[in-house]
Design an enzyme around this catalytic site. Sequence first.
Site, PDB file in Angstrom:
ATOM      1  N   GLY A  85       0.795  -1.134  -0.157  1.00  0.00           N
ATOM      2  CA  GLY A  85      -0.116   0.158  -0.071  1.00  0.00           C
ATOM      3  C   GLY A  85       0.820   1.461  -0.156  1.00  0.00           C
ATOM      4  O   GLY A  85       1.938   1.095  -0.347  1.00  0.00           O
ATOM      5  N   ILE A  96       2.647   2.915   2.419  1.00  0.00           N
ATOM      6  CA  ILE A  96       3.535   2.755   3.090  1.00  0.00           C
ATOM      7  C   ILE A  96       4.636   1.736   2.674  1.00  0.00           C
ATOM      8  O   ILE A  96       5.661   2.077   2.542  1.00  0.00           O
ATOM      9  CB  ILE A  96       3.485   2.545   4.635  1.00  0.00           C
ATOM     10  CG1 ILE A  96       2.707   3.733   5.345  1.00  0.00           C
ATOM     11  CG2 ILE A  96       4.799   2.448   5.408  1.00  0.00           C
ATOM     12  CD1 ILE A  96       1.851   3.597   6.595  1.00  0.00           C
ATOM     13  N   ARG A 103       0.878  -3.399  12.578  1.00  0.00           N
ATOM     14  CA  ARG A 103       0.460  -3.284  14.032  1.00  0.00           C
ATOM     15  C   ARG A 103       1.209  -4.621  14.944  1.00  0.00           C
ATOM     16  O   ARG A 103       1.487  -5.536  14.202  1.00  0.00           O
ATOM     17  CB  ARG A 103      -0.846  -3.571  13.916  1.00  0.00           C
ATOM     18  CG  ARG A 103      -1.867  -2.273  13.579  1.00  0.00           C
ATOM     19  CD  ARG A 103      -1.833  -1.369  14.741  1.00  0.00           C
ATOM     20  NE  ARG A 103      -2.608   0.212  14.499  1.00  0.00           N
ATOM     21  CZ  ARG A 103      -2.268   0.909  13.791  1.00  0.00           C
ATOM     22  NH1 ARG A 103      -1.032   1.221  13.604  1.00  0.00           N
ATOM     23  NH2 ARG A 103      -3.097   1.873  13.531  1.00  0.00           N
ATOM     24  N   GLU A 128       1.176  -2.916  23.248  1.00  0.00           N
ATOM     25  CA  GLU A 128       1.629  -1.512  23.470  1.00  0.00           C
ATOM     26  C   GLU A 128       1.150  -0.830  24.822  1.00  0.00           C
ATOM     27  O   GLU A 128      -0.196  -0.786  25.126  1.00  0.00           O
ATOM     28  CB  GLU A 128       1.486  -0.680  22.134  1.00  0.00           C
ATOM     29  CG  GLU A 128       2.101  -1.288  21.110  1.00  0.00           C
ATOM     30  CD  GLU A 128       1.972  -0.284  20.060  1.00  0.00           C
ATOM     31  OE1 GLU A 128       1.288   0.651  19.960  1.00  0.00           O
ATOM     32  OE2 GLU A 128       2.230  -0.800  18.827  1.00  0.00           O
ATOM     33  N   HIS A 181       6.111   3.235  18.722  1.00  0.00           N
ATOM     34  CA  HIS A 181       5.126   3.584  18.023  1.00  0.00           C
ATOM     35  C   HIS A 181       5.241   5.007  17.242  1.00  0.00           C
ATOM     36  O   HIS A 181       4.218   5.634  17.682  1.00  0.00           O
ATOM     37  CB  HIS A 181       3.689   3.154  18.317  1.00  0.00           C
ATOM     38  CG  HIS A 181       2.565   3.106  17.372  1.00  0.00           C
ATOM     39  ND1 HIS A 181       1.541   2.083  17.606  1.00  0.00           N
ATOM     40  CD2 HIS A 181       2.369   3.641  16.166  1.00  0.00           C
ATOM     41  CE1 HIS A 181       0.699   2.107  16.684  1.00  0.00           C
ATOM     42  NE2 HIS A 181       1.258   3.148  15.682  1.00  0.00           N
TER      43      HIS A 181
END
Length: 331
Positions: free
Chosen positions: A158, A160, A240, A269, A288
């Site tokens: 995609g 990124i 993720r 996280e 993150h």
Amino acid sequence: MNVRPRVFVTREIMQEALDLIDQHADMEVWPDEEPPSPQILREKVANAEGLLTNIMDRVDAQLLESAPRLKVVSQLAVGLDNVDVAGATRRGIPVGYTPGVLAKATADVGFALLMSAARRIGESDRWVRDGQWTLAFHPMRWLGVDIHEKTLGIIGLGQIGLEMARRGRGFDMRIIYHSRTRRPELEAEYGLEYVDLPTLLAEADFVSLHVPLTPETHHYIGTPELRQMKSTAVLINVARGPVVDSAALSTALKEGWIYAAGLDVTDPEPIPADDPLLTLPNVVISPHVGSASLVSRGAMCMLAARNLVAGLAGRPLDRCANPEVYETRAN
Ligand code: NAP
Ligand code: GLV
């Protein structure tokens, strides 16, 4: 008299974005560092027409039920795994998000982690600060793996993923990819090769994850996949945390199935202090921060504010994750 819509913004964001919202709505901004609890969030949206969220807020069926007046949800992120987008669509609520404006910044962090893990930058920095640099140079110390002219495997081509591929091209890397949708036009433009997943895992020196977190991508990389990777390979995750089976990754790094990992995201996280990953020298972790550059975050905040304002006015959002909501409304 025109009654201004009410909006709840779940965290402090750039002032310019708040100023824009303020021109169009009565706004409450949650002032704390910690996110509002689910119960507080439900109370806050009970009378709100607009909600501006981020990845720490759970926009689930219960929340949507407690928001009878809600006209728009605007997420300050591209990932929407915390938002019940299908539920919002059923309610006719458009969901805004912030794709594109953060892709380059996030790929920059992905490539920084790739380089740091390959050339042991995090590990050597800790070593220097620990006072262990007592011998100036040794020909056999601190040997890492090369980056230039190696094979970069992108999973999820995609926005990124493509930016990551472009950075790899700058390092004369061969770029292979696996994604849900094959992109022949990008293959031609950037010299990318489409391969199936086993081929990517077997051939890539760097495996870089760029898929959204969905039921299909949960633990996309686990023991069988790590076992297929080269023992010299580096795994990069800026997608993720739960896309990778964290326990399997710890074992793989400890037992040398793979060489190293660079993670901007973990599961959970923040990473717990007793997570085995933190005991391993061959993993570098950032908290993150993929999109956390001043300019990119500013652009995200402005886009989220514009999405919110458009939704309040009943106009199509600049970036809408569920454009089918407009068809539903028309019928
Ligand atoms: P994107 O443009 O939507 O790209 C996601 C790509 O993954 C698409 O090409 C998509 O295929 C592909 N994909 C989806 N499901 C797949 C599957 N099951 N198997 C293989 N490929 C699959 O999104 P993006 O802007 O690049 O962002 C990607 C993710 O990065 C976000 O969802 C978010 O979780 C994460 N992210 C992290 C940070 C950070 O700070 N670390 C910042 C931004 C984003 P299609 O082309 O078929 O849709
Ligand atoms: C950040 O993680 C995002 O999804 O934008």
